[in-house]
Scaffold this active site. Structure first.
Site, mmCIF file in Angstrom:
data_model
loop_
_atom_site.group_PDB
_atom_site.id
_atom_site.type_symbol
_atom_site.label_atom_id
_atom_site.label_comp_id
_atom_site.label_asym_id
_atom_site.label_seq_id
_atom_site.Cartn_x
_atom_site.Cartn_y
_atom_site.Cartn_z
ATOM 1 N N CYS A 159 0.796 -1.223 0.000
ATOM 2 C CA CYS A 159 0.000 0.000 0.000
ATOM 3 C C CYS A 159 0.831 1.276 0.000
ATOM 4 O O CYS A 159 0.270 2.356 -0.140
ATOM 5 C CB CYS A 159 -0.937 0.007 1.205
ATOM 6 S SG CYS A 159 -2.203 -1.253 1.091
ATOM 7 N N PHE A 210 -10.593 -4.410 0.245
ATOM 8 C CA PHE A 210 -9.810 -3.914 -0.896
ATOM 9 C C PHE A 210 -10.665 -3.726 -2.151
ATOM 10 O O PHE A 210 -11.613 -4.476 -2.396
ATOM 11 C CB PHE A 210 -8.636 -4.863 -1.182
ATOM 12 C CG PHE A 210 -7.608 -4.859 -0.080
ATOM 13 C CD1 PHE A 210 -6.733 -3.794 0.051
ATOM 14 C CD2 PHE A 210 -7.544 -5.893 0.842
ATOM 15 C CE1 PHE A 210 -5.790 -3.772 1.082
ATOM 16 C CE2 PHE A 210 -6.606 -5.882 1.877
ATOM 17 C CZ PHE A 210 -5.727 -4.814 1.996
ATOM 18 N N HIS A 301 -3.226 7.477 3.965
ATOM 19 C CA HIS A 301 -3.685 6.256 3.283
ATOM 20 C C HIS A 301 -4.782 5.610 4.129
ATOM 21 O O HIS A 301 -4.536 5.198 5.269
ATOM 22 C CB HIS A 301 -2.530 5.274 3.098
ATOM 23 C CG HIS A 301 -2.998 3.897 2.714
ATOM 24 N ND1 HIS A 301 -3.680 3.654 1.553
ATOM 25 C CD2 HIS A 301 -2.907 2.704 3.352
ATOM 26 C CE1 HIS A 301 -3.984 2.366 1.485
ATOM 27 N NE2 HIS A 301 -3.529 1.764 2.562
ATOM 28 N N ASN A 334 -10.049 0.248 0.028
ATOM 29 C CA ASN A 334 -8.584 0.387 0.073
ATOM 30 C C ASN A 334 -8.027 -0.173 -1.234
ATOM 31 O O ASN A 334 -8.099 -1.376 -1.477
ATOM 32 C CB ASN A 334 -8.060 -0.400 1.295
ATOM 33 C CG ASN A 334 -6.537 -0.375 1.427
ATOM 34 O OD1 ASN A 334 -5.815 -0.081 0.474
ATOM 35 N ND2 ASN A 334 -6.047 -0.715 2.615
#
Ligand SMILES: CC(C)(COP(=O)(O)OP(=O)(O)OC[C@H]1O[C@@H](n2cnc3c(N)ncnc32)[C@H](O)[C@@H]1OP(=O)(O)O)[C@@H](O)C(=O)NCCC(=O)NCCSC(=O)CC(=O)O
Length: 398
Positions: A159, A210, A301, A334
């Site tokens: 990530c 995700f 993030h 994400n």
């Protein structure tokens, strides 16, 4: 002397941003039904209820996924963890990742306003593939870049990949006068897709959190306003650090069945909370910028809601400070390294909507990834054309 002439005069800046997602949008409240039906796991009633509870905790409302029920039906081997399926998964991403990456790149290049052939460097990153030549090579053809464009391909950075690619782009732009760097980050989670199993909590997190997407950024120093270049954010500094004794916190690897590995779901938010302030102080102190955390704009993030909550709590941020990160998590999930590019885009849209008045001048991007690695990038908002930042006003007055 000639070395000095090779370098840019000013700092690297973000000149344009583009984003893209697959067409298939999956609302989070419909996902448990889809997932347990598509994986023929409806008999695992208790696990499905647990998955529903986990899905509600992650901060995601919807996501975009390349893998549809039809695609999964065509690949029964994806449902059997003992079956080799890596080749089939790699075959899917080989075609789809460059296409999605190209879509985001075309948007960024269109906003930048110059011909694609003026791109001098290409930095591409993905966790979704293992091909030689890679996505970077495909993009040269898809975008009509020069065959002499200088390519850098970053695979498997987890990530923090988006922030790492921007860090590399900053160095390229500042050390090569006139360089225009196209940063591209693209992810498809089909390599992560797995059937739910009792006792495998990691699979629940992977499937619930995700999403797929691509982001592209044009980076360059000394913007040429006569060519229509309009800097959005200066990239003031960029740093990376490993959190001590964190190497098992996030660790993944390719297996015959796609991605294997582990994310310590409870430990990761705590490790980030324990270390983020030190990373921020290390980034800001050398610059002599004595800003309060609440005076900055923030691009964190959004690894999950728990991670953002931890950052909020430790730094005592006002609720609006992580609003851009929370919105991207909610709308897209994400997307590994792509996510910070979406947040950057969201921030600039919010700033444009709000106008210059009261918008923070200084900001920070913080990304996390495997080991536990933290990328910290100090950013400075560039004023809209015809206006100046408070610092510049002081200089003009003097
Ligand atoms: C896992 C969480 C959703 C748990 O949230 P909460 O602590 O608020 O909720 P909770 O305690 O009620 O837990 C919800 C349910 O999950 C279960 N649960 C939680 N942790 C568990 C674990 N390690 N093993 C087994 N079960 C677990 C609980 O028992 C509960 O089940 P029950 O309901 O049955 O009682 C959260 O901690 C989280 O979001 N963690 C970070 C997720 C993450 O790792 N993000 C990716 C970062 S990686 C990244 O972004 C970078 C990269 O990949 O490179």
């Amino acid at each position: 002397m000639w070395r000095r002439q090779q370098r840019a005069d000013g700092p690297a800046a973000v000149l344009a941003i583009g984003t893209a997602t697959p067409a298939n949008c999956v609302p989070q409240d419909e996902f448990p039904d889809f997932y347990f039906r598509a994986t023929k796991s409806e008999h695992l009633v208790g696990l499905k209820e647990k998955f529903k509870r986990v899905c509600q905790k992650l901060g995601v409302q919807k996501r975009y996924l390349h893998h549809t029920e039809e695609l999964l039906d065509a690949h029964p081997e994806f449902l059997d963890n003992a079956s080799p399926s890596l080749d089939a998964r790699l075959g899917i991403v080989k075609a789809a990742v460059p296409e999605l990456a190209a879509e985001a790149s075309r948007k960024a290049i269109a906003e930048w306003g110059r011909p694609a052939a003026d791109i001098t460097h290409l930095v591409v990153t993905t966790n979704s593939g293992a091909h030689i030549p890679g996505v970077d090579f495909q993009l040269v053809q898809l975008l009509g870049l020069r065959p002499t464009v200088r390519r850098t391909m970053l695979y498997l950075n987890g990530c923090f990949a988006g922030a790492a690619a921007l860090r590399v782009a900053k160095d390229l732009a500042e050390n090569n006068r006139g360089a225009r760097v196209l940063v591209v980050c693209a992810e498809l989670t089909v390599l992560l897709f797995a059937r739910p199993e009792e006792g495998c909590f990691q699979t629940l997190i992977n499937q619930g959190l995700f999403g797929d997407g691509a982001g592209a950024v044009v980076v360059g120093a000394d913007p040429v306003t006569t060519c229509g270049e309009r800097p959005l954010f200066e990239v003031v500094s960029a740093a990376q650090t490993i959190i001590p004794e964190s190497e098992d916190a996030i660790a993944m690897h390719l297996t015959k069945g796609g991605y294997g590995g582990n994310i310590s779901a409870r430990q990761v938010p705590v490790l980030i909370g324990d270390n983020i302030e030190r990373c921020l102080l290390d980034a800001f102190e050398p610059l002599g910028v004595g800003a309060e955390w609440n005076d900055l704009f923030w691009n964190v993030h959004p690894g999950s809601s728990a991670i953002l909550d931890q950052v909020d709590a430790v730094l005592q941020l006002k609720p609006e400070k992580l609003a851009a990160s929370r919105r991207v998590l909610s709308e897209y999930g994400n997307m590994f390294g792509v996510t910070v590019i979406f947040v950057l885009d969201e921030l600039r849209r919010r700033m444009e909507k709000r106008g210059e008045e009261g918008a923070p001048e200084w900001g920070v991007m913080v990304a996390f990834g495997p080991g536990l690695t933290v990328e910290t990038m100090v950013l400075r908002r560039c004023p809209a054309q015809g206006t100046s930042t408070p610092d510049e006003e002081k200089l003009t007055a003097a």
